[in-house]
Design a protein around this motif. Structure first.
Motif: not given
Length: 162
Positions: A71-88
């Motif tokens: 389970r630990g190996v599987k969790a590390k394999e998953q790609p990290s989520k990419i969050k969007e931050l909007r600026l002006t």
């Protein structure tokens, strides 16, 4: 894959007790008998040496440990989520600091961040300058994945955690 009890094929094994004490080289039958007597499992730790090292482990613990590692190996394999931050491009200093803290927090938790600046008219160079400043300030928490892309209505860059 855990090799244990009757699945161990070697005629002799190097046996380790429940508390890590060395019980020496014994026959497979003696090791299995000792495991039954103590109501524990006999687990082979490596097939690379002769005789293979085996240890006595509490019943069910070996399988549980193997599934946890999987389970630990599987969790590390998953790609990290990419969050969007909007600026002006015309962001106030306080708002910039807030977005910077947000980005650093996301990178610290292992998520990637996509910084996006909305552009109107001729704000392209100013947006690029803002993203470069943001990347410089985030240097200790993350590294940019690609260059800054300025296209039409927005400028963007992805930052991945270190």
């Amino acid at each position: 894959m855990v090799i244990m009890n009757e699945k161990i094929r070697a005629s002799e094994v190097r046996l380790t007790g429940l508390r890590g004490e060395d019980l020496g080289v014994v026959t497979r039958e003696e090791a299995l008998e000792k495991a039954r007597e103590l109501k524990v499992d006999l687990v082979c730790t490596s097939l690379m040496s002769s005789p293979p090292p085996c240890k006595l482990v509490a019943k069910g613990q070996a399988k549980q440990q193997a599934s946890q590692e999987k389970r630990g190996v599987k969790a590390k394999e998953q790609p990290s989520k990419i969050k969007e931050l909007r600026l002006t491009p015309h962001i106030e200093e306080h708002d910039y600091d807030t977005k910077l803290r947000q980005a650093a927090k996301l990178l610290g938790s292992g998520s990637g961040v996509q910084l996006v600046v909305r552009i109107q008219g001729k704000e392209g160079p100013k947006a690029k300058e803002l993203l470069e400043r943001m990347l410089k300030d985030l240097a200790e928490s993350g590294k940019k994945q690609s260059g800054i892309q300025v296209s039409g209505k927005q400028a963007a860059v992805q930052v991945l955690p270190l």
